[in-house]
Design a protein around this motif. Structure first.
Motif, short mmCIF file in Angstrom:
data_model
loop_
_atom_site.label_atom_id
_atom_site.label_comp_id
_atom_site.label_asym_id
_atom_site.label_seq_id
_atom_site.Cartn_x
_atom_site.Cartn_y
_atom_site.Cartn_z
N UNK A 230 0.83 -1.20 0.00
CA UNK A 230 0.00 0.00 0.00
C UNK A 230 0.87 1.25 0.00
N UNK A 231 0.36 2.29 -0.65
CA UNK A 231 1.00 3.60 -0.59
C UNK A 231 -0.06 4.67 -0.83
N UNK A 232 0.31 5.91 -0.60
CA UNK A 232 -0.65 7.01 -0.67
C UNK A 232 -0.19 8.05 -1.69
N UNK A 233 -1.16 8.65 -2.37
CA UNK A 233 -0.86 9.71 -3.34
C UNK A 233 -1.74 10.92 -3.05
N UNK A 234 -1.10 12.09 -2.95
CA UNK A 234 -1.85 13.30 -2.64
C UNK A 234 -2.72 13.70 -3.81
N UNK A 235 -3.83 14.36 -3.51
CA UNK A 235 -4.78 14.76 -4.55
C UNK A 235 -5.49 16.04 -4.11
N UNK A 236 -5.23 17.12 -4.83
CA UNK A 236 -5.93 18.39 -4.62
C UNK A 236 -5.72 19.23 -5.86
N UNK A 237 -6.73 19.97 -6.27
CA UNK A 237 -6.59 20.75 -7.50
C UNK A 237 -7.46 21.99 -7.46
N UNK A 238 -7.17 22.88 -8.39
CA UNK A 238 -7.97 24.08 -8.59
C UNK A 238 -8.86 23.87 -9.82
N UNK A 239 -10.00 24.55 -9.92
CA UNK A 239 -10.93 24.31 -11.03
C UNK A 239 -10.33 24.50 -12.41
N UNK A 240 -9.30 25.34 -12.55
CA UNK A 240 -8.74 25.60 -13.86
C UNK A 240 -7.86 24.45 -14.34
N UNK A 241 -7.51 23.51 -13.46
CA UNK A 241 -6.58 22.45 -13.82
C UNK A 241 -7.23 21.39 -14.71
N UNK A 242 -6.40 20.78 -15.53
CA UNK A 242 -6.86 19.71 -16.41
C UNK A 242 -5.80 18.62 -16.45
N UNK A 243 -6.11 17.48 -17.07
CA UNK A 243 -5.18 16.37 -17.09
C UNK A 243 -4.11 16.56 -18.16
N UNK B 156 -1.10 23.79 -9.75
CA UNK B 156 -0.22 22.71 -9.31
C UNK B 156 -0.95 21.83 -8.30
N UNK B 157 -0.83 20.51 -8.48
CA UNK B 157 -1.28 19.54 -7.49
C UNK B 157 -0.05 19.15 -6.68
N UNK B 158 0.03 19.58 -5.43
CA UNK B 158 1.22 19.34 -4.61
C UNK B 158 0.85 18.61 -3.33
N UNK B 159 1.88 18.22 -2.59
CA UNK B 159 1.66 17.50 -1.34
C UNK B 159 1.05 18.38 -0.26
N UNK B 160 1.12 19.70 -0.43
CA UNK B 160 0.53 20.61 0.57
C UNK B 160 -0.81 21.15 0.11
N UNK B 161 -1.29 20.70 -1.05
CA UNK B 161 -2.61 21.12 -1.51
C UNK B 161 -2.59 21.58 -2.95
N UNK B 162 -3.75 21.96 -3.46
CA UNK B 162 -3.86 22.48 -4.81
C UNK B 162 -3.61 23.98 -4.82
N UNK B 163 -2.70 24.41 -5.68
CA UNK B 163 -2.30 25.81 -5.72
C UNK B 163 -2.40 26.31 -7.15
N UNK B 164 -2.95 27.49 -7.34
CA UNK B 164 -2.94 28.13 -8.65
C UNK B 164 -2.58 29.60 -8.48
N UNK B 165 -1.85 30.13 -9.43
CA UNK B 165 -1.46 31.53 -9.40
C UNK B 165 -1.34 32.03 -10.83
N UNK B 166 -1.70 33.29 -11.04
CA UNK B 166 -1.60 33.88 -12.37
C UNK B 166 -1.39 35.38 -12.24
N UNK B 167 -0.89 35.96 -13.31
CA UNK B 167 -0.61 37.38 -13.38
C UNK B 167 -1.27 37.94 -14.63
N UNK B 168 -1.98 39.04 -14.49
CA UNK B 168 -2.58 39.74 -15.62
C UNK B 168 -1.94 41.12 -15.74
N UNK B 169 -1.44 41.42 -16.91
CA UNK B 169 -0.86 42.73 -17.18
C UNK B 169 -1.72 43.43 -18.22
N UNK B 170 -2.14 44.66 -17.94
CA UNK B 170 -3.03 45.38 -18.85
C UNK B 170 -2.53 46.80 -19.09
#
Length: 438
Positions: free
Chosen positions: A341-354, A411-425
């Motif tokens: 047996x082993x464990x795999x972390x799973x967490x994502x943000x709505x914008x993520x895809x496979x 990003x799906x990481x061991x500490x949770x799902x993280x997303x970040x973006x920058x908009x320049x206008x």
């Protein structure tokens, strides 16, 4: 005991000892030399049988046989296979790379991992057991069955919910109307106040095109009845791009930039054309089975996926986890009863895809608003699964006196799902002043 009985017992014992000595001598001889069959013991009619291939350990002499082809114990097809003698004299089946493709070998995956040359020809012979660790080919001469075993990670798989585009149906020629009516009357000390509302969704299909209209009729006491059309558009599927082309009054996607109403044209990916497992996001489960094993994937103690795999590496890309997070527990149950047996972390943000999935949109038209100017603009967005745990996304928006660029990642990481973006206008005011921001 009589004399003749003692003599008989002595002779039997002596013959038994002689037999033992002969067996010992035969064993020593077999260990030093190859096995030879004496065809004098065979009752043959017609041409003599060449037994040298059986002496080499072959199950059948060279020739062409109609055999059943199995992949991981699943019957795939029946085909004539040629057996020829190799350098050691053993008769082995001659199998091409093209045949392994037909059986279900994921050649693209094997080439990506460097196991098969990128320029390998389909028609050339291919020894899968030397190219892919854990793969094997065995011939069952009794049942004329060729058993091919390939690790599950290199077996071509169709996603759950996959429907081949050749059987997609654009629908019949038809007209429909969907309505919702509402009427209210309030009475207060002899005063009546009425309100009525009729929402309509009308459309028709013809020759692959779909016309749609959304409108409403509203009115009431002291108010003139008013009919307004919210959206009127024409659309058609674009199968090669797994999307649809739309023309008319529409809304832009809201994944990256704010969704706005516009009049113009748009081509965008259609999630309805994707298999069920490609719509959302889930991590890829990988592992190695040492025998014909059963693999269970659990989330919060509940089994959400179970599959049997052959020996070797396996990979699951079509699991359906519940919610947007919750670590997955993977259990490998080997054929001999051992459990790992082993464990795999799973967490994502709505914008993520496979991994490998692409969602896109390209829009051009005129911004529509009841109380603001209506400038022309062009907008493009894309979301792409870069790896199993990384999704990249971004977009650009160009309009008169305004432009904006967005770039981000999930990003799906061991500490949770993280997303970040920058908009320049950057924009220009009526007096010519330029404003910039991030």
């Amino acid at each position: 005991m009589p004399i003749f009985q003692r003599e008989l017992s002595f002779r039997i014992a002596r013959r038994a000892c002689a037999t033992c000595l002969m067996a010992v001598g035969l064993t020593s001889k077999l260990s030093a030399a190859e096995v030879e069959f004496n065809d004098s013991f065979l009752k043959m009619e017609g041409a003599p049988v060449d037994l040298k291939y059986f002496e080499k350990g072959s199950a059948a002499p060279p020739g062409t046989y109609s055999v059943d082809l199995y992949l991981n114990n699943v019957l795939i097809k029946r085909q004539e296979i040629t057996f020829s003698a190799d350098a050691s004299g053993q008769a082995k089946p001659v199998l091409s790379l093209g045949l392994f493709k037909e059986l279900g070998l994921n050649v693209g995956k094997a080439q990506q991992d460097g196991l098969i040359a990128a320029d390998a020809k389909d028609e050339l012979p291919f020894d899968v057991s030397t190219q892919i660790a854990g793969a094997a080919v065995d011939f069952d001469v009794t049942n004329l069955a060729l058993q091919v075993s390939i690790p599950q990670a290199y077996v071509q798989r169709y996603s759950r919910g996959y429907v081949d585009p050749s059987v997609w149906d654009e629908g019949i020629t038809a007209f429909y109307s969907d309505y919702q009516a509402n009427f209210n009357r309030n009475t207060n000390q002899g005063t009546k106040s009425d309100y009525h509302n009729l929402n309509l969704r009308n459309g028709f299909n013809i020759a692959g095109w779909r016309f749609r209209n959304e409108s409403a009729l509203t009115g009431g006491t002291g108010t003139k009845s008013e009919f307004k059309s919210n959206r009127t558009y024409l659309e058609r599927d674009v199968r090669r791009l797994k999307g649809k082309f739309s023309l008319g009054e529409l809304y832009t996607p809201g994944e990256i930039f704010d969704s706005v109403r516009f009049r113009g044209a748009q081509i965008a990916s259609d999630l309805g054309m994707l298999p069920d497992n490609e719509v959302g996001y889930a991590p890829v489960i990988r592992g190695i089975a040492e025998t014909n094993a059963t693999v269970e994937v659990r989330q919060n103690g509940y089994v959400i996926y179970s599959a049997s795999v052959p020996p070797g590496a396996f990979e699951f890309t079509d699991i359906y986890p519940s919610g947007s997070n919750g670590d997955l527990q993977i259990k490998i149950i080997e054929a001999d009863g051992r459990v790992r047996e082993y464990q795999q972390s799973y967490a994502y943000q709505p914008v993520m895809t496979r991994r490998g999935n692409l969602r896109y949109s390209v829009t051009a038209g005129e911004y529509r608003s009841t109380d603001q100017p209506s400038p022309s603009f062009t907008q493009g967005t894309a979301v792409y699964g870069v790896t199993d745990n990384l999704t990249g996304y971004g977009g650009a928006l160009l309009a008169q006196d305004y432009r904006a660029v967005n770039l981000g990642a999930g990003v799906n990481s061991s500490i949770g799902g993280i997303s970040f973006d920058v908009t320049s206008s950057e924009s220009k005011t009526l007096n010519g002043r330029t404003n910039k921001g991030h």
